[in-house]
Design an enzyme around this catalytic site. Structure first.
Site, PDB file in Angstrom:
ATOM      1  N   GLY A  30       1.080 -18.459 -51.669  1.00 39.84           N
ATOM      2  CA  GLY A  30       1.055 -18.127 -52.897  1.00 39.84           C
ATOM      3  C   GLY A  30      -0.482 -17.725 -53.217  1.00 39.84           C
ATOM      4  O   GLY A  30      -0.929 -16.486 -53.267  1.00 39.84           O
ATOM      5  N   GLY A  31      -1.471 -18.648 -53.611  1.00 41.68           N
ATOM      6  CA  GLY A  31      -3.130 -18.249 -53.747  1.00 41.68           C
ATOM      7  C   GLY A  31      -3.506 -17.527 -52.649  1.00 41.68           C
ATOM      8  O   GLY A  31      -4.384 -16.439 -53.359  1.00 41.68           O
ATOM      9  N   ASN A  62       3.491 -14.501 -52.770  1.00 42.43           N
ATOM     10  CA  ASN A  62       4.124 -14.815 -54.022  1.00 42.43           C
ATOM     11  C   ASN A  62       2.938 -14.559 -54.928  1.00 42.43           C
ATOM     12  O   ASN A  62       2.002 -15.476 -55.073  1.00 42.43           O
ATOM     13  CB  ASN A  62       4.680 -16.239 -53.884  1.00 42.43           C
ATOM     14  CG  ASN A  62       5.057 -16.686 -55.555  1.00 42.43           C
ATOM     15  OD1 ASN A  62       5.323 -15.819 -56.197  1.00 42.43           O
ATOM     16  ND2 ASN A  62       5.586 -17.875 -55.475  1.00 42.43           N
ATOM     17  N   TRP A  63       2.868 -13.496 -55.785  1.00 42.89           N
ATOM     18  CA  TRP A  63       1.775 -13.487 -56.563  1.00 42.89           C
ATOM     19  C   TRP A  63       1.712 -14.137 -57.946  1.00 42.89           C
ATOM     20  O   TRP A  63       0.897 -14.155 -58.701  1.00 42.89           O
ATOM     21  CB  TRP A  63       1.545 -11.834 -56.935  1.00 42.89           C
ATOM     22  CG  TRP A  63       1.123 -10.988 -56.008  1.00 42.89           C
ATOM     23  CD1 TRP A  63       1.128 -11.404 -54.423  1.00 42.89           C
ATOM     24  CD2 TRP A  63       0.959  -9.737 -55.662  1.00 42.89           C
ATOM     25  NE1 TRP A  63       0.647 -10.348 -53.613  1.00 42.89           N
ATOM     26  CE2 TRP A  63       0.733  -9.046 -54.408  1.00 42.89           C
ATOM     27  CE3 TRP A  63       1.025  -8.661 -56.773  1.00 42.89           C
ATOM     28  CZ2 TRP A  63       0.606  -7.887 -53.804  1.00 42.89           C
ATOM     29  CZ3 TRP A  63       0.684  -7.170 -56.338  1.00 42.89           C
ATOM     30  CH2 TRP A  63       0.427  -6.817 -54.883  1.00 42.89           C
ATOM     31  N   LYS A  64       2.758 -14.828 -58.016  1.00 41.34           N
ATOM     32  CA  LYS A  64       3.201 -15.625 -59.456  1.00 41.34           C
ATOM     33  C   LYS A  64       2.835 -14.643 -60.742  1.00 41.34           C
ATOM     34  O   LYS A  64       3.022 -13.627 -60.898  1.00 41.34           O
ATOM     35  CB  LYS A  64       2.594 -16.873 -59.332  1.00 41.34           C
ATOM     36  CG  LYS A  64       2.844 -17.665 -58.035  1.00 41.34           C
ATOM     37  CD  LYS A  64       2.291 -19.008 -58.145  1.00 41.34           C
ATOM     38  CE  LYS A  64       2.476 -19.743 -56.841  1.00 41.34           C
ATOM     39  NZ  LYS A  64       2.500 -21.154 -56.771  1.00 41.34           N
ATOM     40  N   GLY A  85      -0.258 -24.897 -54.192  1.00 40.02           N
ATOM     41  CA  GLY A  85      -1.488 -24.915 -54.763  1.00 40.02           C
ATOM     42  C   GLY A  85      -2.402 -25.898 -55.337  1.00 40.02           C
ATOM     43  O   GLY A  85      -3.253 -26.083 -55.921  1.00 40.02           O
ATOM     44  N   SER A 130      -0.308 -24.128 -49.680  1.00 44.53           N
ATOM     45  CA  SER A 130      -1.649 -23.835 -49.392  1.00 44.53           C
ATOM     46  C   SER A 130      -1.907 -23.589 -47.947  1.00 44.53           C
ATOM     47  O   SER A 130      -2.733 -23.973 -47.258  1.00 44.53           O
ATOM     48  CB  SER A 130      -2.365 -25.417 -49.494  1.00 44.53           C
ATOM     49  OG  SER A 130      -2.225 -25.706 -50.871  1.00 44.53           O
ATOM     50  N   GLU A 155       8.780 -25.708 -48.916  1.00 42.08           N
ATOM     51  CA  GLU A 155       7.584 -25.907 -49.616  1.00 42.08           C
ATOM     52  C   GLU A 155       7.301 -27.314 -50.216  1.00 42.08           C
ATOM     53  O   GLU A 155       8.006 -27.667 -51.658  1.00 42.08           O
ATOM     54  CB  GLU A 155       7.248 -24.626 -50.806  1.00 42.08           C
ATOM     55  CG  GLU A 155       7.554 -23.489 -50.210  1.00 42.08           C
ATOM     56  CD  GLU A 155       7.050 -22.524 -51.142  1.00 42.08           C
ATOM     57  OE1 GLU A 155       5.923 -21.895 -51.093  1.00 42.08           O
ATOM     58  OE2 GLU A 155       7.355 -22.288 -52.439  1.00 42.08           O
ATOM     59  N   GLU A 181       8.456 -23.906 -58.996  1.00 43.41           N
ATOM     60  CA  GLU A 181       8.026 -23.964 -60.495  1.00 43.41           C
ATOM     61  C   GLU A 181       9.253 -23.813 -61.228  1.00 43.41           C
ATOM     62  O   GLU A 181       9.351 -23.611 -62.566  1.00 43.41           O
ATOM     63  CB  GLU A 181       6.830 -22.840 -60.424  1.00 43.41           C
ATOM     64  CG  GLU A 181       5.747 -23.351 -59.880  1.00 43.41           C
ATOM     65  CD  GLU A 181       4.723 -22.351 -59.182  1.00 43.41           C
ATOM     66  OE1 GLU A 181       4.885 -20.996 -59.355  1.00 43.41           O
ATOM     67  OE2 GLU A 181       3.720 -22.776 -58.600  1.00 43.41           O
ATOM     68  N   HIS A 229      12.306 -21.214 -56.515  1.00 43.48           N
ATOM     69  CA  HIS A 229      10.978 -21.708 -56.296  1.00 43.48           C
ATOM     70  C   HIS A 229      10.654 -23.147 -57.006  1.00 43.48           C
ATOM     71  O   HIS A 229      11.065 -23.215 -58.162  1.00 43.48           O
ATOM     72  CB  HIS A 229       9.873 -20.855 -56.679  1.00 43.48           C
ATOM     73  CG  HIS A 229       8.547 -20.955 -56.427  1.00 43.48           C
ATOM     74  ND1 HIS A 229       7.642 -21.738 -57.159  1.00 43.48           N
ATOM     75  CD2 HIS A 229       7.836 -20.727 -55.417  1.00 43.48           C
ATOM     76  CE1 HIS A 229       6.446 -21.871 -56.816  1.00 43.48           C
ATOM     77  NE2 HIS A 229       6.600 -21.228 -55.673  1.00 43.48           N
TER      78      HIS A 229
HETATM   79  C1  PEP Z   1       4.036 -21.047 -53.333  1.00 44.41           C
HETATM   80  O1  PEP Z   1       3.741 -20.858 -54.797  1.00 44.41           O
HETATM   81  O2  PEP Z   1       5.054 -20.592 -53.161  1.00 44.41           O
HETATM   82  C2  PEP Z   1       2.860 -21.269 -52.598  1.00 44.41           C
HETATM   83  C3  PEP Z   1       3.032 -21.348 -51.315  1.00 44.41           C
HETATM   84  O3  PEP Z   1       1.608 -21.502 -53.291  1.00 44.41           O
HETATM   85  P1  PEP Z   1       0.109 -21.975 -52.551  1.00 44.41           P
HETATM   86  O4  PEP Z   1       0.287 -20.972 -51.392  1.00 44.41           O
HETATM   87  O5  PEP Z   1      -0.881 -21.368 -53.377  1.00 44.41           O
HETATM   88  O6  PEP Z   1       0.400 -23.089 -52.204  1.00 44.41           O
END
Ligand code: PEP
Length: 255
Positions: free
Chosen positions: A234-235, A9-11, A174, A213, A168, A97, A95
């Site tokens: 994500g990151g 997920n590149w956001k 994050g 994470s 999640e 967010e 998601h």
């Molecule tokens: C996400 O936003 O779906 C996610 C898992 O982010 P991160 O891996 O950065 O925690």
């Protein structure tokens, strides 16, 4: 045996040049993990450029959001049909967010899932509890409430075929803090049981991803859990090397 999936997920990051380079770097490494499904979810405006960079590869293209509406006067929205037309196969719905910052309700999230399913996209339904909810011991209740609009839907069994759920924990997204493999496994097992109560066949083949994470250093132990079928990243998805190291960890689940 469920094929592991690692989805990035590149956001809202990057530029066209960044997206092209990242997609090409993932594509170049993807052949090394034939037993793992890989996919990336760039920002909407980068979908065409990433579709081109991934054309003919085994890396799937996904979107981060979709409208619950099919077509019409919905300024700023993108329909499931448009995503399909661009070459997407997957789409995230709900998601955290989207739920928290953009106030998407559980009912709206399921409407989005239905729109995705109807257009022939694989919906990836995201659920997860906040830190306060975990500390209050209400994790299972929160997850059940987030799944309820789907499980209570008259077409639930059909909607669940091929769908994916991503667990999640909000406190892990994050933050650098990850659920322990045992914590994640417990919730994944609960999710599978809840789904089995409604659609036993679908529950067995349902892929439940862990997100929050995930990094190259913790992916192997998370993916070793029996009900964790890959990750939503994500990151770490913003660096091809890290993303692919996570894919390698998922590959070791199969062997
Ligand atoms: C996400 O936003 O779906 C996610 C898992 O982010 P991160 O891996 O950065 O925690």
């Amino acid at each position: 045996m469920r094929t592991p999936l690692v989805l990035g997920n590149w956001k809202m990051h990057g530029s066209q040049a960044f997206a092209r380079a990242l997609a090409e770097a993932v594509r170049a490494r993807a052949e090394a993990f034939p037993g793992v499904e890989l996919g990336v979810c760039p920002p909407y405006v980068m979908l065409p450029i990433v579709a081109k960079a991934l054309d003919g590869s085994r890396v799937a293209l996904g979107a981060q959001n979709v409208s619950e509406f099919g077509e019409g006067a919905y300024t700023g929205e993108i329909s499931a049909g448009m995503l399909k037309d661009l070459g997407c196969t997957h789409v995230l719905v709900g998601h955290f967010e989207r739920r928290q910052i953009f106030a998407e309700s559980p009912v709206q999230v399921v409407q989005k899932l239905v729109a995705a399913h109807t257009a022939g996209l694989v919906p990836v339904l995201c659920v997860g509890e906040t830190l306060a909810e975990r500390q209050a011991g209400t994790t299972s209740r929160v997850i059940e409430a987030q799944l309820q609009p789907l499980l209570g839907h008259p077409e639930a069994a059909a909607l669940l075929v091929g769908a994916i759920i991503a667990y999640e924990p909000v406190w892990a997204i994050g933050t650098g803090e990850t659920a322990s493999p045992a914590q994640a496994q417990a919730v994944h097992q609960d999710i599978r049981k809840l789904v089995a109560g409604r659609a036993p066949e679908a529950a067995r083949s349902l892929r439940i991803l862990y997100g929050g994470s995930v990094k190259p250093g913790n992916a192997t132990e998370l993916f070793a859990m029996p009900d964790i079928d890959g990750g939503l990243i994500g990151g770490a998805a913003l660096k091809a090397e890290d993303f692919c190291a996570i894919a390698e960890a998922a590959a070791s689940k199969r062997s």
